[in-house]
Scaffold this motif. Structure first.
Motif, PDB file in Angstrom:
ATOM      1  N   PHE A   5     -48.326  -4.973 104.797  1.00 30.31           N
ATOM      2  CA  PHE A   5     -48.018  -4.949 106.225  1.00 30.31           C
ATOM      3  C   PHE A   5     -47.045  -6.080 106.513  1.00 30.31           C
ATOM      4  CE2 PHE A   5     -49.040  -6.560 110.500  1.00 30.31           C
ATOM      5  CZ  PHE A   5     -48.615  -5.455 111.232  1.00 30.31           C
ATOM      6  N   ASN A   6     -45.960  -5.783 107.176  1.00 28.62           N
ATOM      7  CA  ASN A   6     -44.945  -6.791 107.470  1.00 28.62           C
ATOM      8  C   ASN A   6     -44.768  -6.891 108.987  1.00 28.62           C
ATOM      9  OD1 ASN A   6     -42.656  -8.327 107.841  1.00 28.62           O
ATOM     10  ND2 ASN A   6     -41.514  -7.360 106.185  1.00 28.62           N
ATOM     11  N   PRO A   7     -45.493  -7.827 109.654  1.00 28.59           N
ATOM     12  CA  PRO A   7     -45.399  -7.916 111.112  1.00 28.59           C
ATOM     13  C   PRO A   7     -44.000  -8.252 111.600  1.00 28.59           C
ATOM     14  CG  PRO A   7     -46.698  -9.740 110.229  1.00 28.59           C
ATOM     15  CD  PRO A   7     -46.417  -8.799 109.092  1.00 28.59           C
ATOM     16  N   THR A   8     -43.243  -9.040 110.835  1.00 32.56           N
ATOM     17  CA  THR A   8     -41.895  -9.402 111.251  1.00 32.56           C
ATOM     18  C   THR A   8     -41.010  -8.164 111.338  1.00 32.56           C
ATOM     19  OG1 THR A   8     -42.177 -11.536 110.191  1.00 32.56           O
ATOM     20  CG2 THR A   8     -39.937 -10.903 110.762  1.00 32.56           C
ATOM     21  N   LEU A   9     -41.158  -7.248 110.402  1.00 35.66           N
ATOM     22  CA  LEU A   9     -40.388  -6.013 110.421  1.00 35.66           C
ATOM     23  C   LEU A   9     -40.735  -5.205 111.675  1.00 35.66           C
ATOM     24  CD1 LEU A   9     -38.531  -3.828 109.228  1.00 35.66           C
ATOM     25  CD2 LEU A   9     -40.524  -2.994 107.954  1.00 35.66           C
ATOM     26  N   TYR A  10     -42.017  -5.068 111.981  1.00 37.51           N
ATOM     27  CA  TYR A  10     -42.422  -4.311 113.160  1.00 37.51           C
ATOM     28  C   TYR A  10     -41.946  -4.987 114.447  1.00 37.51           C
ATOM     29  CZ  TYR A  10     -45.152  -1.181 110.288  1.00 37.51           C
ATOM     30  OH  TYR A  10     -45.532  -0.237 109.363  1.00 37.51           O
ATOM     31  N   GLN A  11     -41.972  -6.306 114.473  1.00 31.16           N
ATOM     32  CA  GLN A  11     -41.469  -7.023 115.649  1.00 31.16           C
ATOM     33  C   GLN A  11     -39.977  -6.751 115.831  1.00 31.16           C
ATOM     34  OE1 GLN A  11     -42.687 -11.033 114.751  1.00 31.16           O
ATOM     35  NE2 GLN A  11     -44.534 -10.841 115.991  1.00 31.16           N
ATOM     36  N   HIS A  12     -39.225  -6.788 114.747  1.00 33.65           N
ATOM     37  CA  HIS A  12     -37.785  -6.500 114.823  1.00 33.65           C
ATOM     38  C   HIS A  12     -37.546  -5.064 115.297  1.00 33.65           C
ATOM     39  CE1 HIS A  12     -33.531  -6.534 114.001  1.00 33.65           C
ATOM     40  NE2 HIS A  12     -33.683  -5.425 113.295  1.00 33.65           N
ATOM     41  N   LEU A  13     -38.290  -4.122 114.748  1.00 32.91           N
ATOM     42  CA  LEU A  13     -38.138  -2.720 115.150  1.00 32.91           C
ATOM     43  C   LEU A  13     -38.453  -2.543 116.641  1.00 32.91           C
ATOM     44  CD1 LEU A  13     -39.736  -0.913 112.072  1.00 32.91           C
ATOM     45  CD2 LEU A  13     -37.306  -0.988 112.682  1.00 32.91           C
ATOM     46  N   ALA A  14     -39.452  -3.244 117.136  1.00 40.29           N
ATOM     47  CA  ALA A  14     -39.815  -3.139 118.551  1.00 40.29           C
ATOM     48  C   ALA A  14     -38.703  -3.657 119.455  1.00 40.29           C
ATOM     49  CB  ALA A  14     -41.115  -3.893 118.824  1.00 40.29           C
ATOM     50  N   THR A  15     -37.974  -4.681 119.030  1.00 43.64           N
ATOM     51  CA  THR A  15     -36.898  -5.215 119.872  1.00 43.64           C
ATOM     52  C   THR A  15     -35.723  -4.258 119.945  1.00 43.64           C
ATOM     53  OG1 THR A  15     -35.815  -6.467 118.091  1.00 43.64           O
ATOM     54  CG2 THR A  15     -37.503  -7.614 119.371  1.00 43.64           C
ATOM     55  N   ASP A  16     -35.538  -3.414 118.937  1.00 46.49           N
ATOM     56  CA  ASP A  16     -34.403  -2.485 118.912  1.00 46.49           C
ATOM     57  C   ASP A  16     -34.749  -1.066 119.343  1.00 46.49           C
ATOM     58  OD1 ASP A  16     -32.470  -4.303 118.188  1.00 46.49           O
ATOM     59  OD2 ASP A  16     -32.814  -4.032 116.046  1.00 46.49           O
ATOM     60  N   TYR A  17     -36.008  -0.759 119.533  1.00 39.74           N
ATOM     61  CA  TYR A  17     -36.439   0.589 119.907  1.00 39.74           C
ATOM     62  C   TYR A  17     -35.826   0.942 121.255  1.00 39.74           C
ATOM     63  CZ  TYR A  17     -39.699   4.515 120.384  1.00 39.74           C
ATOM     64  OH  TYR A  17     -40.256   5.751 120.520  1.00 39.74           O
ATOM     65  N   ARG A  19     -36.491   3.370 123.544  1.00 39.33           N
ATOM     66  CA  ARG A  19     -37.266   4.139 124.512  1.00 39.33           C
ATOM     67  C   ARG A  19     -38.297   3.227 125.150  1.00 39.33           C
ATOM     68  NH1 ARG A  19     -38.775   9.879 122.579  1.00 39.33           N
ATOM     69  NH2 ARG A  19     -38.595  10.155 124.807  1.00 39.33           N
ATOM     70  N   ASN A  20     -39.037   3.750 126.128  1.00 39.74           N
ATOM     71  CA  ASN A  20     -40.105   2.962 126.740  1.00 39.74           C
ATOM     72  C   ASN A  20     -41.088   2.542 125.662  1.00 39.74           C
ATOM     73  OD1 ASN A  20     -38.984   3.312 129.267  1.00 39.74           O
ATOM     74  ND2 ASN A  20     -40.167   5.156 129.659  1.00 39.74           N
ATOM     75  N   LEU A  21     -41.691   1.392 125.863  1.00 37.04           N
ATOM     76  CA  LEU A  21     -42.514   0.826 124.807  1.00 37.04           C
ATOM     77  C   LEU A  21     -43.683   0.058 125.404  1.00 37.04           C
ATOM     78  CD1 LEU A  21     -42.574   0.157 121.699  1.00 37.04           C
ATOM     79  CD2 LEU A  21     -41.312  -1.899 122.281  1.00 37.04           C
ATOM     80  N   ALA A  22     -44.852   0.258 124.846  1.00 39.60           N
ATOM     81  CA  ALA A  22     -46.028  -0.553 125.173  1.00 39.60           C
ATOM     82  C   ALA A  22     -46.345  -1.366 123.930  1.00 39.60           C
ATOM     83  CB  ALA A  22     -47.215   0.326 125.539  1.00 39.60           C
ATOM     84  N   VAL A  23     -46.446  -2.667 124.100  1.00 41.12           N
ATOM     85  CA  VAL A  23     -46.746  -3.548 122.974  1.00 41.12           C
ATOM     86  C   VAL A  23     -48.189  -3.993 123.091  1.00 41.12           C
ATOM     87  CG1 VAL A  23     -46.175  -5.727 121.839  1.00 41.12           C
ATOM     88  CG2 VAL A  23     -44.353  -4.315 122.788  1.00 41.12           C
ATOM     89  N   THR A  24     -48.982  -3.696 122.069  1.00 37.92           N
ATOM     90  CA  THR A  24     -50.384  -4.109 122.058  1.00 37.92           C
ATOM     91  C   THR A  24     -50.658  -4.846 120.754  1.00 37.92           C
ATOM     92  OG1 THR A  24     -51.073  -2.020 121.075  1.00 37.92           O
ATOM     93  CG2 THR A  24     -51.121  -2.153 123.463  1.00 37.92           C
ATOM     94  N   ALA A  25     -51.288  -5.990 120.869  1.00 39.62           N
ATOM     95  CA  ALA A  25     -51.650  -6.791 119.700  1.00 39.62           C
ATOM     96  C   ALA A  25     -52.553  -7.920 120.184  1.00 39.62           C
ATOM     97  CB  ALA A  25     -50.408  -7.342 119.014  1.00 39.62           C
ATOM     98  N   GLY A  26     -53.159  -8.590 119.263  1.00 37.82           N
ATOM     99  CA  GLY A  26     -54.059  -9.687 119.603  1.00 37.82           C
ATOM    100  C   GLY A  26     -53.316 -10.919 120.104  1.00 37.82           C
ATOM    101  N   ALA A  27     -54.083 -11.879 120.577  1.00 39.74           N
ATOM    102  CA  ALA A  27     -53.529 -13.133 121.088  1.00 39.74           C
ATOM    103  C   ALA A  27     -52.781 -13.879 119.980  1.00 39.74           C
ATOM    104  CB  ALA A  27     -54.649 -14.007 121.640  1.00 39.74           C
TER     105      ALA A  27
END
Length: 136
Positions: A5-17, A19-27
């Motif tokens: 699992f690579n959280p940095t990759l998912y974070q990068h993908l979320a910044t470039d997505y 469409r509308n986006l809901a971000v859910t994750a822990g504190a």
């Protein structure tokens, strides 16, 4: 071998997505940072004003933090690029739609009470009022 699992990759993908986006994750996982980068990218790419975006979160603390981070990011981009668009964003920042779900809904109901079928002078119950009403 299992994929890591690579959280940095998912974070990068979320910044470039795009469409509308809901971000859910822990504190402490970087949600606010990801959303801030995403919002600044959207503002730059689409040349939108902050009044065209709706950014909602659950707590007042998170909404304040989001506002602070976006404002600082707009300032940094203005200093970096000198882009007039970011100067307008900075100048019109108070017109943003960054708030809690609760505050957004209350503002919407206050703006359109008749359409919502509610008393235009409604007020939101605080904890004391809620307990009193439930006991009654």
């Amino acid at each position: 071998m299992a994929a890591m699992f690579n959280p940095t990759l998912y974070q990068h993908l979320a910044t470039d997505y795009r469409r509308n986006l809901a971000v859910t994750a822990g504190a402490g996982t970087g949600k606010t940072e990801v959303l801030t980068r995403r919002i600044v990218k959207i503002l730059a790419r689409e040349r939108l004003g902050l009044d065209r975006l709706l950014v909602l979160t659950f707590t007042d603390k998170a909404a304040v933090e989001m506002k602070e981070r976006i404002y600082l990011a707009v300032e940094a981009e203005l200093e970096r690029s000198g882009d007039e668009h970011f100067q307008r964003l900075k100048d019109t920042f108070p017109e943003n739609n960054i708030s809690t779900f609760h505050a957004f809904c209350a503002a919407l109901l206050r703006e359109f009470p008749i359409e919502a079928g509610i008393d235009p002078y409604f007020r939101i119950l605080d904890e004391t009022d809620k307990v009193f009403l439930l006991r009654r």
